[in-house]
Motif scaffolding. Structure first.
Motif, PDB file in Angstrom:
ATOM      1  N   LYS A  41       0.832  -1.211   0.000  1.00 19.52           N
ATOM      2  CA  LYS A  41       0.000   0.000   0.000  1.00 19.52           C
ATOM      3  C   LYS A  41       0.866   1.261   0.000  1.00 19.52           C
ATOM      4  N   LEU A  42       1.888   1.295   0.842  1.00 19.27           N
ATOM      5  CA  LEU A  42       2.719   2.495   0.940  1.00 19.27           C
ATOM      6  C   LEU A  42       3.545   2.711  -0.326  1.00 19.27           C
ATOM      7  N   PHE A  43       3.996   1.624  -0.951  1.00 17.63           N
ATOM      8  CA  PHE A  43       4.719   1.755  -2.215  1.00 17.63           C
ATOM      9  C   PHE A  43       3.798   2.350  -3.277  1.00 17.63           C
ATOM     10  N   GLY A  44       2.558   1.909  -3.311  1.00 19.66           N
ATOM     11  CA  GLY A  44       1.593   2.447  -4.269  1.00 19.66           C
ATOM     12  C   GLY A  44       1.396   3.944  -4.107  1.00 19.66           C
ATOM     13  N   ILE A  45       1.341   4.402  -2.878  1.00 17.07           N
ATOM     14  CA  ILE A  45       1.195   5.831  -2.607  1.00 17.07           C
ATOM     15  C   ILE A  45       2.414   6.593  -3.129  1.00 17.07           C
ATOM     16  N   CYS A  46       3.604   6.094  -2.806  1.00 18.62           N
ATOM     17  CA  CYS A  46       4.842   6.759  -3.249  1.00 18.62           C
ATOM     18  C   CYS A  46       4.950   6.762  -4.769  1.00 18.62           C
ATOM     19  N   LEU A  47       4.608   5.656  -5.404  1.00 21.13           N
ATOM     20  CA  LEU A  47       4.700   5.557  -6.862  1.00 21.13           C
ATOM     21  C   LEU A  47       3.730   6.518  -7.532  1.00 21.13           C
ATOM     22  N   ARG A  48       2.528   6.625  -7.003  1.00 23.42           N
ATOM     23  CA  ARG A  48       1.535   7.533  -7.581  1.00 23.42           C
ATOM     24  C   ARG A  48       2.028   8.985  -7.513  1.00 23.42           C
ATOM     25  N   ILE A  49       2.667   9.363  -6.439  1.00 17.78           N
ATOM     26  CA  ILE A  49       3.135  10.745  -6.271  1.00 17.78           C
ATOM     27  C   ILE A  49       4.388  11.008  -7.099  1.00 17.78           C
ATOM     28  N   LEU A  50       5.317  10.067  -7.102  1.00 15.16           N
ATOM     29  CA  LEU A  50       6.618  10.303  -7.717  1.00 15.16           C
ATOM     30  C   LEU A  50       6.690   9.901  -9.188  1.00 15.16           C
ATOM     31  N   GLY A  51       5.818   8.992  -9.616  1.00 17.24           N
ATOM     32  CA  GLY A  51       5.776   8.616 -11.019  1.00 17.24           C
ATOM     33  C   GLY A  51       6.965   7.826 -11.520  1.00 17.24           C
ATOM     34  N   ASP A  52       7.787   7.305 -10.638  1.00 17.37           N
ATOM     35  CA  ASP A  52       8.985   6.569 -11.038  1.00 17.37           C
ATOM     36  C   ASP A  52       9.223   5.463 -10.012  1.00 17.37           C
ATOM     37  N   LYS A  54      11.871   3.584  -9.222  1.00 23.04           N
ATOM     38  CA  LYS A  54      13.084   3.702  -8.404  1.00 23.04           C
ATOM     39  C   LYS A  54      12.916   4.789  -7.339  1.00 23.04           C
ATOM     40  N   GLU A  55      12.352   5.924  -7.736  1.00 26.23           N
ATOM     41  CA  GLU A  55      12.111   7.000  -6.775  1.00 26.23           C
ATOM     42  C   GLU A  55      11.141   6.549  -5.685  1.00 26.23           C
ATOM     43  N   ALA A  56      10.117   5.800  -6.090  1.00 25.81           N
ATOM     44  CA  ALA A  56       9.141   5.310  -5.108  1.00 25.81           C
ATOM     45  C   ALA A  56       9.798   4.337  -4.135  1.00 25.81           C
ATOM     46  N   GLU A  57      10.692   3.494  -4.644  1.00 22.82           N
ATOM     47  CA  GLU A  57      11.418   2.568  -3.764  1.00 22.82           C
ATOM     48  C   GLU A  57      12.292   3.334  -2.762  1.00 22.82           C
ATOM     49  N   ASP A  58      12.965   4.384  -3.256  1.00 21.77           N
ATOM     50  CA  ASP A  58      13.798   5.199  -2.363  1.00 21.77           C
ATOM     51  C   ASP A  58      12.945   5.899  -1.302  1.00 21.77           C
ATOM     52  N   ASN A  91       3.661  12.172   2.816  1.00 20.81           N
ATOM     53  CA  ASN A  91       4.517  13.306   3.191  1.00 20.81           C
ATOM     54  C   ASN A  91       5.973  13.080   2.789  1.00 20.81           C
ATOM     55  N   ARG A  92       6.477  11.851   2.959  1.00 19.44           N
ATOM     56  CA  ARG A  92       7.860  11.564   2.565  1.00 19.44           C
ATOM     57  C   ARG A  92       8.026  11.731   1.051  1.00 19.44           C
ATOM     58  N   ALA A  93       7.054  11.256   0.275  1.00 24.36           N
ATOM     59  CA  ALA A  93       7.151  11.367  -1.184  1.00 24.36           C
ATOM     60  C   ALA A  93       7.091  12.827  -1.618  1.00 24.36           C
ATOM     61  N   VAL A  94       6.190  13.594  -1.029  1.00 21.02           N
ATOM     62  CA  VAL A  94       6.085  15.015  -1.357  1.00 21.02           C
ATOM     63  C   VAL A  94       7.367  15.742  -0.945  1.00 21.02           C
ATOM     64  N   ASP A  95       7.926  15.382   0.200  1.00 21.96           N
ATOM     65  CA  ASP A  95       9.196  15.982   0.635  1.00 21.96           C
ATOM     66  C   ASP A  95      10.296  15.736  -0.392  1.00 21.96           C
ATOM     67  N   ARG A  96      10.321  14.537  -0.976  1.00 25.64           N
ATOM     68  CA  ARG A  96      11.332  14.236  -1.998  1.00 25.64           C
ATOM     69  C   ARG A  96      11.158  15.156  -3.204  1.00 25.64           C
ATOM     70  N   LYS A 101      15.145  15.816  -4.471  1.00 24.55           N
ATOM     71  CA  LYS A 101      15.843  14.536  -4.448  1.00 24.55           C
ATOM     72  C   LYS A 101      15.453  13.652  -5.630  1.00 24.55           C
ATOM     73  N   VAL A 102      14.353  13.972  -6.279  1.00 28.46           N
ATOM     74  CA  VAL A 102      13.876  13.153  -7.387  1.00 28.46           C
ATOM     75  C   VAL A 102      14.774  13.376  -8.598  1.00 28.46           C
ATOM     76  N   ARG A 103      15.360  12.275  -9.097  1.00 26.09           N
ATOM     77  CA  ARG A 103      16.317  12.369 -10.197  1.00 26.09           C
ATOM     78  C   ARG A 103      15.631  12.620 -11.530  1.00 26.09           C
ATOM     79  N   SER A 104      14.560  11.904 -11.822  1.00 22.34           N
ATOM     80  CA  SER A 104      13.862  12.073 -13.098  1.00 22.34           C
ATOM     81  C   SER A 104      12.466  11.480 -12.958  1.00 22.34           C
ATOM     82  N   GLY A 105      11.641  11.719 -13.959  1.00 19.72           N
ATOM     83  CA  GLY A 105      10.310  11.106 -13.978  1.00 19.72           C
ATOM     84  C   GLY A 105       9.224  12.004 -13.427  1.00 19.72           C
ATOM     85  N   ALA A 106       9.375  12.515 -12.240  1.00 18.94           N
ATOM     86  CA  ALA A 106       8.347  13.362 -11.641  1.00 18.94           C
ATOM     87  C   ALA A 106       8.561  14.807 -12.068  1.00 18.94           C
TER      88      ALA A 106
END
Length: 195
Positions: A41-52, A54-58, A91-96, A101-106
């Motif tokens: 569930k938490l990975f899904g949230i991060c992936l939806r926000i970050l769009g990448d 690898k970024e979601a995993e980080d 919040n962690r994903a938005v902070d990135r 910190k997001v390298r690409s994609g978002a």
């Protein structure tokens, strides 16, 4: 029929709440339990926000590191564990995004601000509310266990494996129960739309 204390969602929520309390007390094994119960569930949230991916995993890694350090901030009287963790992950994903910190994609936060508002219009919200009411009405027509399993899987993000474990049944049995329940739910919704 399960009562409110024995349905799979309640059992899973209580286990997660207990693990959160133990983690706050310094029990490192509790972090493994929390990770196993929430990572999808938490990975899904991060992936939806970050769009990448690898970024979601980080970001997810950041979530669990920060959770380990700040578990004592969780107050079980104020929020369910999964709601608190979902907010934490968001919040962690938005902070990135905000800290670059997001390298690409978002899209960078500065560029995202002028994007058009994708919020649904009022009439779409009314249609959604009506559809939601129909779904809950049809769910109430199912037997209590089946309705609880469907709610847990589709509204609370539990996996079939977690539900099967909580109900102490084989995974295939849980999948069959939910599949049959969804078929009855679909028939009910189609009937209500036709009337």
């Amino acid at each position: 029929m399960a009562d409110g204390r024995t349905d799979p969602a309640t059992i899973a929520r209580e286990r997660l709440r207990d693990a959160m309390v133990r983690l706050a007390d310094g029990d490192s094994a509790a972090l493994e339990e929390i990770y196993a119960a929430t990572r999808v569930k938490l990975f899904g949230i991060c992936l939806r926000i970050l769009g990448d991916r690898k970024e979601a995993e980080d970001a997810l890694q950041d979530v669990y590191i920060n959770l380990w350090q700040r578990a004592d901030r969780y107050d079980p009287t104020r929020a369910s564990p999964i709601s608190w963790l979902a907010t934490f992950a968001r919040n962690r994903a938005v902070d990135r995004l905000r800290t670059g910190k997001v390298r690409s994609g978002a899209v960078p936060v500065e560029e995202a601000l002028p994007l058009p508002d994708e919020a649904p219009l009022a009439d779409a919200l009314l249609v959604d509310a009506e559809r939601t009411a129909q779904i809950h009405q049809c769910l109430s027509k199912l037997d209590e266990n089946t309705a609880a399993h469907i709610r847990s899987a589709f509204f609370e993000g539990y996996t079939y494996a977690q539900l099967a474990e909580a109900a102490d049944v084989p995974l295939g049995t849980m999948k069959s129960w939910i599949r049959r329940g969804l078929q009855r739910l679909r028939a009910c919704l189609e009937a209500s739309e036709a009337s």
